[in-house]
Structures are given as structure tokens and as C-alpha cells.
Write an enzyme that holds these catalytic residues in place. Structure first.
Site: not given
Lengths: 495, 95
Positions: A78, A158, A182
Site C-alpha cells: 500500500k 481505503s 480500511s
């Protein structure tokens, strides 16, 4: 051998050890898959040269018999993780061009174990969002579609790029982070597994901070066993994170027996929401039946302050964000606005932050500023922290009464279309996290496991919440649920 | 509690984010929506409850007060938008 990118971590590890494949082959298969998946916009900074170099080094280690669990396994990372020499932007314009001189503890742990990084993954800006629509890189797109429609769907957020990449087999697994859901919400939206460990299990050092008392990283994987393997490598005690837990990390994979006989599974009545789709209710009931059939005892429980978790979160998280994001001032790194003649340092701050932060981030920073401002601190921030203490006590009480894990839906619906929530008020989007946010507020481990499909063929997941530090037991319950559910659906390739 | 345009401007100023005058009414409206949602917290009886400071019952660790790192001026400045002669450079602060 074709389709190596479709393997999970455990399968690939076993094939590497059996010398049936090499890490270079695995890595190349993933790089090829990424190359053909531009439409998903999951990978936003590709590192193929680094990946192949790491893969060669991993193959050398494996040849010498020195192969930790993650050795040679290609991952997506990420964009929130700082990776040395590789752009790390938290999907924000304000970190445009930022190239860290250091490595986050978690990625260092993974690299020390021989893992391979394919590149950085899309996400909501500063992890603020539930649909990956606030990213400076543009939307990440789910590989799933509703029936025969071609409406692009959100992979959730997210960690949307992570979810999309794992579900589409662009990598074997990915890192995610979870401040209010998330990891678990995007995992549920894309039919993969995601675990947020107990607060303090994974070091936050080198992970761009959103809300420090809530942020935890975790793995997003193709199954529960893979989550156990990758989580173990990610966890460590880190003196560089003052909230990192100094307790041993067990061998989580060894705890996957599938035997949950006699375990007490709590079903919290407050998670029956008004207006919840019948499919979600049915999914939850099926999950309950599966665990019961596996020998667990199902117990109705109450978590009375559940309703107040989201409002408390939307005080605490923006408050911490407003403080954490004060560092983006155009001085030390990232974007600085072009100044007009006569502009001073205040104009530099104000223009830089207006240009660099997207709309949702600006809104949250300002809400946080407001709730912390003189005259409102007690009314909002301190009250929210008191409510947070009560939410945690709800969980403490049921665990003290002997509950081993709690079963809930992971999300209030299946994935929605990109853009479908744009005209709604922001609170509507926040409701996506209604089942997950309590877990962050209480610092507990939570895992999302895919267990079914909705009428349109989209994945739905259930969440299991565990006792603090008992990720091994939680993973084992999740493993039993996974075995019973037998979820094998994959998105049909259209990209 | 209702946030007006002036309050929105004051919050933007405190947050050091430039918001154009014509964007303030919509921003104030968004704040009101979010704060309206947060108002629910007033229903909770928090009498005698201590605000949470740490979600896990742990003491913050202490360490020896010694230098453990340093001599990385180049690395620290490498990402600066404007670095000169070993310093971060900013617009003139003092007249």
C-alpha cells in the site's frame, strides 16, 4: 507453468521449497498480470527491476535452504508505507515526489524474510475514504462486476488498490492498513481475506500516520492461512514505535486446526441495523449456523454503545488527523505552492495545503481542528474519548463473560458503483464502516472472511472480532468459517 | 450548534488551509452535517467515565536519554522543496 500469479502464499511457498517454481517465475507472472491490468488502476508505482532483483536474491536463499515463510513471495505494498528509494505518497498530491530515505518496519520485516515488492498500491488519500475515490492517482477499480453490467465498482477503501490487486491475482498478497475498517471493508467487497491485528501488534513506524491511536496495518490475502503466514512476518516489537507491544509473536499458521468445538461465539444484537439488506442478514445467519455446525456455542450478546461508535470515530479520527497532518507544510518534503510576490510563510502554508490536500482530507483536517479548538475540546473531543472508553468496556464485559469471538457482518452492503455516492452527504459514506469501526476504537483484532455472493454475483463477507492479542485463536475460528463457507468465486476477467 | 460562514473561515485559518470566499458557505454546510451526526454523543451518560488515553493498558516505554541517530543532514534535506546550504529555506519570516 502458467497462472503462477493465481497462487496464494502457502501454495507458492510450498512449491518454492519443493523446487517446482522459482521466485523469478512467480514474480514475472505477477509483473505480466500487472502489465495487463491498467484498467484496475491498482498499482500506481511499479518496481519491476527491484522485484526481479529481490526475487533472484530469494531464489539464492531458497537454494541454500534458508527460506523463511515469505521468502520469494511477490507482494503489493500500500502506498501508505514508506519504502526506501521508492515513491511513497499516501495517494496525496502533497507528497508528490517524496522518496523516503528509510524503510517502514513492516516492509523491512517482509524484506528480511525474503518477500518481493512488485510496486505500490492505490488507496484513498491518507487512508481517508471507503471507496478509493479520494486518491490523487484516480479511482482504483474492482475486478468484480454486477452480473453482466459493465458499471465500474469500487473495491472499497481505503486499501482499495490492495483489495483489487489481490482479488485480480496481480500479486499473491498485499499489505493494507485499517483505521476504521480500511482492510476489512475492501476485503469484504472483493472476496478476499483481511485481518487487522490488535493495536500494537504491527509497528506503525514508517507508515504515514492518519489517526495514531487507531491505525494498524495487516495483510490482505487470498485465504485465512495466507493471512496467518503474512501477519506473523509483519508483527514485531519495534522500539521505534512507542505503542508497539513487547510480547512474543506466535506461529499463527500452526494454530489453524479448524477445531472450534466448545468456542463461544457472540452475536451482538446491536449489529442488526434498520434497513439492512435481507441478503446481509441471511449471510450473517448462515455464518452463525456454520460455526454452530462446527461445534461452537452461539451466544446472544449485547454491546450497548455500538450506535455511538461512528460519531465517536468522526471526532477522534479527524482530531488526530488534524494534528498528524500539520507536518505537511511545504517545508521538509513534498509539494510547495508557487508563491506570489509578497507572500509570507503563512500564505505558503495555506496555499500549499489547499493545493496539496484533496477535498475529503481538507474537510477532515478542518473538522479535527474545530473539535480540538478552544471552547469545544471538552464538548467534542473529551466526550468522544469517554464514549470510546465505554465502547471498549462493552467488549471487555463480553470477553470477561467467556465469549471467545464475535460474529458480525463485515459491511452493510455489497460493493457500490464508483461515483454512486458522490452526491450523497459525507455521513452516508461514513456508514460503510459501521460494523468495523468499533474494533479500531477498542483496539481489538478483526478479520473479514468472504462467505457468499449477493443476487448480482458480488462477494459478501463476515467479520470475526477476537480478544486482544489472540489473533491465533481468531484466525483459527476464521479458518473454520472459511472451510464451512467454501467460498471459491473469482471475478471473470474483463480488464 | 450551527457553523456559519465566519466560523468556517476561522477554522480554515486555524488549519492553515486557504479556502476561497465563495467556497465557505458549502464548507459550513458540510461541517454542520458532520457535526449534526456527532451530536448523538450527547445522548450518552458519561458521568464519571475517564477519557481514554491508551487503548491497550500499557505504559509508554522509557529509554536512555542519549543520541541514537544523527549525521544524516543530506538525507533529511533530500526531499525538501527548497534546501540551501544545509538548511530548509522558507519565505522571509522576520522583517
Amino acid at each position: 507453468m502458467s497462472d503462477l500469479n493465481k497462487l496464494g502464499l502457502a501454495e507458492a511457498r510450498d512449491k518454492l521449497r519443493a523446487k517446482e517454481v522459482t521466485s523469478v517465475e512467480l514474480t514475472q507472472a505477477c509483473l505480466d498480470a500487472i502489465e495487463g491490468a491498467g484498467a484496475l488502476n491498482a498499482f500506481v508505482h511499479n518496481t519491476p527491476d527491484l522485484a526481479l532483483e529481490q526475487a533472484k536474491a530469494a531464489d539464492a536463499r531458497i537454494a541454500q535452504g534458508d527460506a523463511p515463510n515469505m521468502c520469494g513471495l511477490p507482494l503489493g505494498i500500500k502506498d501508505l508505507f514508506c519504502t526506501k528509494g521508492v515513491p511513497s505518497q499516501a495517494a496525496s498530491g502533497i507528497l508528490e515526489g517524496f522518496v523516503p530515505e528509510y524503510e517502514s518496519t513492516i516492509t523491512q520485516n517482509l524484506f528480511d524474510a525474503g518477500a518481493v515488492m512488485l510496486g505500490k498500491l492505490n488507496m484513498d488519500e491518507f487512508a481517508m475514504g471507503s471507496s478509493n475515490e479520494t486518491s490523487v492517482y484516480g479511482n482504483a477499480v474492482s475486478p468484480w462486476r454486477r452480473g453482466n453490467e459493465d458499471t465500474p465498482l469500487t473495491p472499497g477503501g481505503s486499501s482499495g488498490g490492495s483489495a483489487s490487486a489481490v482479488a485480480a491475482d496481480l500479486c499473491l498478497a498485499a499489505t493494507g492498513t485499517d483505521t476504521g475498517g480500511s482492510i476489512r471493508q475492501p476485503a469484504a467487497f472483493t472476496g478476499i481475506t483481511g485481518i487487522k491485528p490488535t493495536y500494537g501488534r504491527c509497528s506503525r513506524w514508517g507508515v504515514v500516520a492518519f489517526a495514531s491511536s487507531l491505525d494498524q496495518a495487516g495483510p490482505m490475502t487470498k485465504n485465512v492461512r495466507d493471512a496467518a503466514i503474512m501477519l506473523e512476518t509483519m508483527c514485531s516489537h519495534d522500539p521505534k514505535d512507542s505503542t508497539s507491544a513487547d510480547i512474543p509473536v506466535p506461529n499463527f499458521e500452526a494454530m489453524l486446526t479448524g477445531d472450534i468445538r466448545g468456542k463461544k461465539i457472540g452475536i451482538p444484537k446491536e449489529y442488526h441495523m434498520d434497513g439492512m439488506p435481507a441478503e446481509i442478514d441471511a449471510l450473517w445467519a448462515e455464518g452463525r449456523d456454520m460455526l454452530k455446525a462446527a461445534g461452537a456455542e452461539i451466544v446472544d450478546i449485547s454491546l450497548p454503545h455500538t450506535k455511538y461508535a461512528l460519531p465517536a470515530y468522526y471526532v477522534i479520527a479527524p482530531a488526530e488527523a488534524s494534528s498528524n497532518l500539520a507536518r505537511y507544510d511545504g517545508v521538509r518534503y513534498g509539494h510547495r505552492a508557487t508563491l506570489a510576490a509578497g507572500d509570507g510563510i503563512t500564505e505558503m502554508y495555506e496555499k500549499t495545503r489547499a493545493e496539496g490536500f484533496g477535498h475529503e482530507v481538507q474537510r477532515r483536517v478542518m473538522v479535527g481542528t474545530y473539535v480540538l479548538s478552544a471552547g469545544f475540546y471538552d464538548a467534542y473531543y473529551n466526550r468522544a474519548r469517554k464514549v470510546r472508553a465505554l465502547i471498549k468496556k462493552d467488549f471487555d464485559d463480553v470477553f470477561a463473560a467467556g465469549i471467545d469471538a464475535i460474529l458480525t457482518p463485515a459491511t452493510p452492503s455489497a460493493a457500490f458503483g464508483l461515483g454512486e455516492m458522490t452526491d450523497e452527504d459525507p455521513v452516508k459514506m461514513y456508514l460503510n464502516d459501521v460494523f468495523t469501526v468499533t474494533v479500531n476504537l477498542a483496539g481489538l483484532p478483526g478479520i473479514a472472511v468472504p462467505t457468499g455472493l449477493d443476487a448480482q454475483g458480488l462477494p459478501l463477507g463476515l467479520q470475526l472480532i477476537g480478544r486482544p492479542w489472540e489473533e491465533g485463536d481468531l484466525l483459527n475460528t476464521a479458518y473454520a468459517l472459511e472451510q464451512a463457507a467454501g467460498f471459491v468465486a473469482k471475478p471473470a476477467k474483463w480488464w | 450548534m450551527s457553523i456559519d460562514k465566519d466560523t468556517a473561515a476561522r477554522v480554515a485559518k486555524l488549519a492553515r488551509i486557504k479556502v476561497e470566499e465563495d467556497a465557505l458557505p458549502a464548507l459550513a454546510q458540510e461541517f454542520n452535517t458532520i457535526l449534526g451526526f456527532i451530536e448523538q454523543l450527547n445522548e450518552v451518560d458519561v458521568e464519571g467515565v475517564e477519557p481514554m488515553t491508551s487503548v491497550t493498558p500499557m505504559r509508554l516505554k522509557r529509554r536512555e536519554d542519549v543520541v541514537t541517530d544523527g549525521n544524516q543532514q543530506d538525507k533529511i534535506l533530500s526531499n525538501a522543496p527548497d534546501a540551501r546550504e544545509g538548511f530548509f529555506a522558507v519565505p522571509k519570516v522576520v522583517e
